[in-house]
Design a protein around this motif. Structure first.
Motif, PDB file in Angstrom:
ATOM      1  N   ALA A 158       0.852  -1.189   0.000  1.00  0.00           N
ATOM      2  CA  ALA A 158       0.000   0.000   0.000  1.00  0.00           C
ATOM      3  C   ALA A 158       0.889   1.241   0.000  1.00  0.00           C
ATOM      4  CB  ALA A 158      -0.908   0.002   1.219  1.00  0.00           C
ATOM      5  N   VAL A 159       0.597   2.178  -0.883  1.00  0.00           N
ATOM      6  CA  VAL A 159       1.415   3.386  -1.025  1.00  0.00           C
ATOM      7  C   VAL A 159       0.533   4.625  -0.955  1.00  0.00           C
ATOM      8  CG1 VAL A 159       2.986   4.685  -2.519  1.00  0.00           C
ATOM      9  CG2 VAL A 159       3.090   2.175  -2.484  1.00  0.00           C
ATOM     10  N   LYS A 160       0.954   5.588  -0.135  1.00  0.00           N
ATOM     11  CA  LYS A 160       0.298   6.899  -0.086  1.00  0.00           C
ATOM     12  C   LYS A 160       1.122   7.894  -0.896  1.00  0.00           C
ATOM     13  CE  LYS A 160       0.399   6.733   4.369  1.00  0.00           C
ATOM     14  NZ  LYS A 160       0.778   5.308   4.449  1.00  0.00           N
ATOM     15  N   PHE A 161       0.438   8.837  -1.519  1.00  0.00           N
ATOM     16  CA  PHE A 161       1.116   9.815  -2.360  1.00  0.00           C
ATOM     17  C   PHE A 161       0.577  11.213  -2.100  1.00  0.00           C
ATOM     18  CE2 PHE A 161      -2.607   8.505  -4.862  1.00  0.00           C
ATOM     19  CZ  PHE A 161      -3.129   9.736  -5.252  1.00  0.00           C
ATOM     20  N   GLY A 162       1.290  12.215  -2.623  1.00  0.00           N
ATOM     21  CA  GLY A 162       0.778  13.584  -2.655  1.00  0.00           C
ATOM     22  C   GLY A 162       1.507  14.596  -1.815  1.00  0.00           C
ATOM     23  N   ALA A 163       2.116  14.192  -0.686  1.00  0.00           N
ATOM     24  CA  ALA A 163       2.823  15.144   0.164  1.00  0.00           C
ATOM     25  C   ALA A 163       4.131  15.550  -0.497  1.00  0.00           C
ATOM     26  CB  ALA A 163       3.087  14.536   1.536  1.00  0.00           C
ATOM     27  N   LEU A 164       4.443  16.835  -0.460  1.00  0.00           N
ATOM     28  CA  LEU A 164       5.630  17.382  -1.108  1.00  0.00           C
ATOM     29  C   LEU A 164       6.674  17.738  -0.066  1.00  0.00           C
ATOM     30  CD1 LEU A 164       3.826  19.752  -3.663  1.00  0.00           C
ATOM     31  CD2 LEU A 164       4.538  17.370  -4.001  1.00  0.00           C
ATOM     32  N   ARG A 165       7.936  17.391  -0.338  1.00  0.00           N
ATOM     33  CA  ARG A 165       9.042  17.642   0.588  1.00  0.00           C
ATOM     34  C   ARG A 165      10.093  18.523  -0.078  1.00  0.00           C
ATOM     35  NH1 ARG A 165       8.995  13.276   4.408  1.00  0.00           N
ATOM     36  NH2 ARG A 165      10.390  14.582   5.645  1.00  0.00           N
ATOM     37  N   ASP A 166      10.830  19.267   0.737  1.00  0.00           N
ATOM     38  CA  ASP A 166      11.961  20.027   0.208  1.00  0.00           C
ATOM     39  C   ASP A 166      13.262  19.292   0.561  1.00  0.00           C
ATOM     40  OD1 ASP A 166      12.660  20.629   2.856  1.00  0.00           O
ATOM     41  OD2 ASP A 166      11.778  22.639   2.788  1.00  0.00           O
ATOM     42  N   PRO A 167      14.426  19.775   0.065  1.00  0.00           N
ATOM     43  CA  PRO A 167      15.673  19.054   0.321  1.00  0.00           C
ATOM     44  C   PRO A 167      16.030  18.913   1.796  1.00  0.00           C
ATOM     45  CG  PRO A 167      15.958  20.548  -1.529  1.00  0.00           C
ATOM     46  CD  PRO A 167      14.621  20.862  -0.927  1.00  0.00           C
ATOM     47  N   ALA A 168      15.490  19.794   2.631  1.00  0.00           N
ATOM     48  CA  ALA A 168      15.762  19.703   4.064  1.00  0.00           C
ATOM     49  C   ALA A 168      14.799  18.761   4.774  1.00  0.00           C
ATOM     50  CB  ALA A 168      15.688  21.089   4.693  1.00  0.00           C
ATOM     51  N   GLY A 169      13.849  18.202   4.039  1.00  0.00           N
ATOM     52  CA  GLY A 169      12.890  17.280   4.635  1.00  0.00           C
ATOM     53  C   GLY A 169      11.600  17.932   5.078  1.00  0.00           C
ATOM     54  N   GLY A 170      11.486  19.252   4.908  1.00  0.00           N
ATOM     55  CA  GLY A 170      10.261  19.937   5.298  1.00  0.00           C
ATOM     56  C   GLY A 170       9.114  19.648   4.350  1.00  0.00           C
ATOM     57  N   PHE A 171       7.904  19.855   4.843  1.00  0.00           N
ATOM     58  CA  PHE A 171       6.720  19.668   4.010  1.00  0.00           C
ATOM     59  C   PHE A 171       6.350  21.000   3.365  1.00  0.00           C
ATOM     60  CE2 PHE A 171       6.529  15.918   6.612  1.00  0.00           C
ATOM     61  CZ  PHE A 171       5.984  14.964   5.759  1.00  0.00           C
ATOM     62  N   VAL A 172       6.137  20.983   2.053  1.00  0.00           N
ATOM     63  CA  VAL A 172       5.930  22.229   1.317  1.00  0.00           C
ATOM     64  C   VAL A 172       4.626  22.233   0.510  1.00  0.00           C
ATOM     65  CG1 VAL A 172       8.364  22.819   1.214  1.00  0.00           C
ATOM     66  CG2 VAL A 172       7.391  21.356  -0.570  1.00  0.00           C
ATOM     67  N   GLY A 173       3.715  21.329   0.821  1.00  0.00           N
ATOM     68  CA  GLY A 173       2.435  21.340   0.122  1.00  0.00           C
ATOM     69  C   GLY A 173       1.925  19.944  -0.168  1.00  0.00           C
ATOM     70  N   PHE A 174       0.830  19.918  -0.890  1.00  0.00           N
ATOM     71  CA  PHE A 174       0.193  18.650  -1.267  1.00  0.00           C
ATOM     72  C   PHE A 174      -0.297  18.766  -2.698  1.00  0.00           C
ATOM     73  CE2 PHE A 174      -3.064  15.409  -1.552  1.00  0.00           C
ATOM     74  CZ  PHE A 174      -2.479  14.343  -0.881  1.00  0.00           C
TER      75      PHE A 174
END
Length: 332
Positions: A80-96
């Motif tokens: 099972a795979v979830k998708f959609g969360a966006l990460r930056d190079p530092a590992g932060g979340f930057v959107g969906f």
């Protein structure tokens, strides 16, 4: 119902506990890759069939880890795979992002990282605010017809979103937080909506992110250091609940973690508990739940130790809670 009853999902009968792999790559501090692979192999050897990951766990690291572990065992695993969360190079979340073109792109990368030609269950990690859920369901439906995905799922969805998505592409499962410390799906219509449509639930957060098992934040890379339930005043209250559960569990020859897993498993054979074990010994403890011979008064005793609503602090911070579609009423 026996807590060891197989769970039917995606046309298959599954081992009654699934393995969530997130902590092997992210959010809970450092993890050893060799130990993680050994844990996945131990799960397979025990008969576990359901393995959960997300393309954003470790920015792809978790999928590569799981793909390596399953390289010679793909036919034994339901992935099972979830998708959609966006990460930056530092590992932060930057959107969906759940736009149709993005979903196709995410899946292409997932298949490469997993080293497989299909995903068994594919689901948006959250319900997008800017893309109709019907478009998401339709896009995954197209991927199912193309053979790259077997089943469509949802995560943290409200009853209303479940109904809208299910009308376009059948929803094979809903992943959502559910356990002794998090029971909102019983009150907000989500559990009823799933059962009305015959949709099973894969439950995460069964151990309250370690609260019940005694695990605590492990350095700056552990997101629990910023979780409301681990804040000092709340943690004191929640530790007392965990201690009460430990006392109740001991009466029946169980560990606190086993009591929490048993409680979720006993809620119905349409609920598959996911456990986030990162080491073979933790996995063995969790799977040992199924060997317990619990009398009829055990589950009520576990619930009495951790009454509904007794937990201090929300399961996510205020901004994240406000964004959760699942926290809205079924009629919203």
């Amino acid at each position: 119902m026996s807590i060891s009853t197989p769970r039917r999902l995606g046309g298959l009968d599954h081992y009654p506990i699934g393995l969530g792999c997130m902590g092997m790559s992210d959010f809970y501090g450092p993890a050893d890759a060799a130990t993680s692979v050994a844990t996945i192999h131990a799960a397979l050897d025990a008969g576990v069939t359901y393995f959960d990951t997300g393309d954003f766990y470790g920015s792809g690291h978790n999928e590569m880890l799981l793909g390596r572990a399953l390289a010679d065992h793909r036919d034994r695993a339901f992935v099972a795979v979830k998708f959609g969360a966006l990460r930056d190079p530092a590992g932060g979340f930057v959107g969906f992002d759940a736009r149709p073109a993005s979903i196709r792109n995410f899946l292409a990368m997932t298949l490469k990282r997993l080293g497989t030609d299909h995903v068994d269950l594919y689901m948006p990690a959250r319900i997008p605010a800017d893309v109709p859920i019907e478009d998401v369901a339709g896009t995954v439906g197209d991927l199912i017809r193309a053979g790259w995905v077997r089943h469509f799922g949802l995560s943290e969805a409200s009853g209303a979103s479940i109904a809208r998505a299910h009308a376009v592409t059948p929803v094979a499962a809903l992943q959502i937080e559910y356990g002794l410390l998090s029971r909102s799906i019983e009150a907000n219509g989500v559990l009823d909506a799933c059962r009305a449509h015959g949709i099973p639930i894969t439950a995460y957060g069964v151990l309250g992110r370690g609260l019940i098992g005694g695990s605590r934040p492990n350095g700056p890379g552990d997101y629990r250091a910023h979780s409301p339930r681990f804040e000092a005043a709340n943690l004191a209250r929640n530790t007392a609940l965990a201690e009460a559960l430990a006392a109740a569990a001991a009466r029946f020859g169980a560990t606190p973690a086993q009591a929490a897993i048993a409680w979720v498993a006993a809620r119905g054979d349409d609920i598959l508990p996911l456990i986030g074990a990162r080491r073979p010994d933790r996995l063995a403890e969790a799977l040992g739940t199924l060997a317990l011979d619990l009398p009829a008064d055990a589950i009520p005793a576990f619930e009495a130790a951790v009454p509904d609503g007794a937990v201090a602090g929300t399961r996510y911070d205020a901004d994240h809670m406000a964004s959760l579609d699942s926290e809205r009423s079924a009629a919203a």
